[in-house]
Design an enzyme around this catalytic site. Sequence first.
Site, short mmCIF file in Angstrom:
data_model
loop_
_atom_site.label_atom_id
_atom_site.label_comp_id
_atom_site.label_asym_id
_atom_site.label_seq_id
_atom_site.Cartn_x
_atom_site.Cartn_y
_atom_site.Cartn_z
N THR A 1 0.83 -1.10 -0.12
CA THR A 1 -0.03 -0.02 -0.06
C THR A 1 0.96 1.37 0.05
O THR A 1 2.05 1.26 0.44
CB THR A 1 -0.86 0.02 1.45
OG1 THR A 1 -1.53 -1.23 1.19
CG2 THR A 1 -1.69 1.04 1.18
N PRO B 1 0.51 5.78 -0.01
CA PRO B 1 -0.32 6.82 0.52
C PRO B 1 -1.40 7.31 -0.15
O PRO B 1 -2.63 7.47 0.22
CB PRO B 1 0.63 8.23 0.82
CG PRO B 1 2.13 7.65 0.90
CD PRO B 1 1.95 6.34 0.13
N GLU C 1 -5.77 -5.92 4.72
CA GLU C 1 -5.65 -6.78 3.68
C GLU C 1 -6.94 -6.55 2.82
O GLU C 1 -7.28 -7.80 2.18
CB GLU C 1 -5.27 -8.03 4.25
CG GLU C 1 -3.98 -8.12 5.04
CD GLU C 1 -3.60 -9.42 5.32
OE1 GLU C 1 -3.80 -10.24 4.57
OE2 GLU C 1 -2.73 -9.78 6.39
N1 COS Z 1 -4.32 -14.75 -7.71
C1 COS Z 1 -3.62 -14.91 -8.60
N2 COS Z 1 -3.59 -13.82 -9.39
C2 COS Z 1 -4.54 -12.73 -9.44
C3 COS Z 1 -5.11 -12.47 -8.21
C4 COS Z 1 -5.18 -13.67 -7.48
N3 COS Z 1 -5.72 -13.59 -6.19
N4 COS Z 1 -5.75 -11.32 -8.24
C5 COS Z 1 -5.52 -10.81 -9.45
N5 COS Z 1 -4.82 -11.42 -10.17
C6 COS Z 1 -3.97 -11.46 -11.38
C7 COS Z 1 -5.13 -11.21 -12.40
O1 COS Z 1 -5.40 -12.61 -12.99
C8 COS Z 1 -4.74 -10.42 -13.59
O2 COS Z 1 -3.60 -11.20 -14.42
P1 COS Z 1 -3.31 -10.77 -15.92
O3 COS Z 1 -2.64 -9.27 -16.21
O4 COS Z 1 -2.33 -11.86 -16.21
O5 COS Z 1 -4.71 -11.04 -16.47
C9 COS Z 1 -3.90 -9.40 -12.78
O6 COS Z 1 -3.51 -9.94 -11.45
C10 COS Z 1 -4.82 -8.00 -12.39
O7 COS Z 1 -5.83 -8.43 -11.92
P2 COS Z 1 -7.08 -7.44 -11.68
O8 COS Z 1 -7.61 -7.00 -13.02
O9 COS Z 1 -8.11 -8.15 -10.91
O10 COS Z 1 -6.22 -6.28 -10.80
P3 COS Z 1 -6.88 -4.87 -10.27
O11 COS Z 1 -6.03 -3.75 -10.78
O12 COS Z 1 -8.16 -4.70 -10.76
O13 COS Z 1 -7.09 -5.04 -8.69
C11 COS Z 1 -7.75 -5.95 -6.67
C12 COS Z 1 -7.56 -6.20 -8.35
C13 COS Z 1 -8.89 -4.86 -6.49
C14 COS Z 1 -8.29 -7.21 -6.16
C15 COS Z 1 -6.35 -5.60 -6.06
O14 COS Z 1 -6.07 -4.35 -6.40
C16 COS Z 1 -6.56 -5.57 -4.55
O15 COS Z 1 -6.57 -6.83 -4.01
N6 COS Z 1 -6.81 -4.52 -3.87
C17 COS Z 1 -6.49 -4.36 -2.38
C18 COS Z 1 -5.22 -4.58 -1.94
C19 COS Z 1 -5.19 -5.07 -0.54
O16 COS Z 1 -5.83 -6.03 -0.01
N7 COS Z 1 -4.14 -4.25 0.12
C20 COS Z 1 -4.16 -4.27 1.65
C21 COS Z 1 -2.48 -4.10 1.74
S1 COS Z 1 -1.72 -5.59 2.03
S2 COS Z 1 -1.51 -5.60 4.23
#
Ligand code: COS
Length: 381
Positions: free
Chosen positions: A126, A128, A362
Site C-alpha cells: 500500500t 499513501p 488486507e
Molecule cells: N491470484 C492470482 N492472480 C491474481 C489474483 C489472485 N488472487 N488477483 C488478481 N490476479 C491477477 C489477474 O489474474 C490479472 O492477471 P493478468 O494481468 O495476467 O490478466 C492481474 O492480477 C490483474 O488483476 P485485476 O485486473 O483483477 O487487478 P485490479 O488492478 O483490478 O485489482 C484488486 C484487483 C482490487 C483485487 C487488488 O488491487 C486488491 O486486492 N486490492 C486491495 C489491496 C489490498 O488488499 N491491500 C491491503 C494491503 S496488504 S496488508
Amino acid sequence: MEFELTHEQRELAAAFRQFCDQEIAPRAEDVDETATFSWENYRKLAEFGYLGMGYASAYGGGGADTLTTSVLGEELSRVCASTALSVAASTGLCGKFIERFGNEEQKRAYLPRLARGEIVGAFCLTEPHSGSDAAGMKTTAVRRGDRWVINGSKMFVTNGTIADVFVVLARTDPEKAHGGISAFIVEKNPQARPGRPLRKLGVRGSPTCEVVFEDCAVAGSAVIGEEGNGFHYAMQNLDLGRIGIAVFSLGIAQACLDESVKYATERQAFGHNIYEFQGVQFKIADMQAYIEAARLLAWKVAWRFSRGEKVTRDAAIAKLFASEAAAQAASWAVQIHGGYGYIKDFKVERLYRDAKLGEIGEGTSEIQRMVIAKEILRSRG
Ligand code: COS
C-alpha cells in the site's frame, strides 16, 4: 468430507490455547494501553515454535499445513489481536511470500531467522495514494548496473518500525500496468526510513507506519521470483493473508462471545441474571451462529489452500464474513455489557476497537465483494 480436526491438531490446539492463556493474555491489556509491541510475546511464541510453524522443515519450520496454523492463529487472536497481527505480517505476508516465490538462497537467508524470532518481517504494498487500487503504486525500482534503486513511500506498513526485512513491491516498468511491478527483499538500512508509529483506533500494540525509500539500493539478487511478476505474487499471497484475517477476526469474535457469556451470567438486573432475558440470549445465540459459520468458512478455505487449490474467491468470502461477524459480535458484546462495555476496565472495549481492523486490513470488505464478484464471472467464462 471430514469435519473433524485430527487428534494431533486437537492436541496441539489445546496446548497452544493453554500457552496463550498463560503467557500471552496477561500482557494484552498493557500492549494495547501502551501501544507497544511485546518482544516478550514474540520471544515466547518463537520458543513455542509458533513463528515458523507454517514453514517447511528445511527452513527451520514445523511443516504444519494452513488449517493447523489457522486453528492456532484463532487462539492467539482471541487473547491478543495486536500480537497476532504483527506475527501474521512477519511470518505470513513477508515470510510466506519469500517461501512461496523466493529462491533457495533467499529462503535460507530469512526463513530460519524469522522462525526463530531473531528478525521481524514486514510487507510493503500500500502507498499513501494507492490502497484498494494496489496496482496504482508509484514507488519505482530502477536498475543501475547490477543493483536496483528504490524510491517511493509505502503506507500502513504493519511492523514498519520494528522490521529487519521488508518485502517491497515497486514499479520496474512504467509502460506496463500489473506486469510492470516486481517484488524485492529489502533489509533494514538508512535509506528505508520508517516514520513514527501511527496512532490507531485498535490493534494498537502492532506498530504501523509509513516507510520511505530514498535512493535505497539493493543487489540484483534481491528480486523475488521473476521481474514483472510482483503483482501476481502479491495477490496470491494476499489470498493466504486473507485467510489469516478471517482467523484473526474469528479469534476476536470468540473472545466477544466468551466475555459476553461470562458477564451475562454474573450481572443481575430486575432480580435475574441478565442471561435469562431473551434480548441478551438472542445476541449470544446469534454470535455463536456467526462464529460457527465463520469458522467453517475459514477452515474450509485453509484446508483447500493446503491442498494447493486456488482459493481467491473462498479466501475473500471467509475474510469478508468473519470480519463482519466479528465487528457485529463486538458491537453486541459492548451492548450486553452496557456502560461497563464502554470503559477500559472491561475487555470488550478493546475487542470492539480491534475488530474493526478486520473489515479494512488486507483489502476492505468492499474489495472482498469485488474479488468475489469477479471470481464468479471468471468461473463462468
Ligand atoms: N491470484 C492470482 N492472480 C491474481 C489474483 C489472485 N488472487 N488477483 C488478481 N490476479 C491477477 C489477474 O489474474 C490479472 O492477471 P493478468 O494481468 O495476467 O490478466 C492481474 O492480477 C490483474 O488483476 P485485476 O485486473 O483483477 O487487478 P485490479 O488492478 O483490478 O485489482 C484488486 C484487483 C482490487 C483485487 C487488488 O488491487 C486488491 O486486492 N486490492 C486491495 C489491496 C489490498 O488488499 N491491500 C491491503 C494491503 S496488504 S496488508
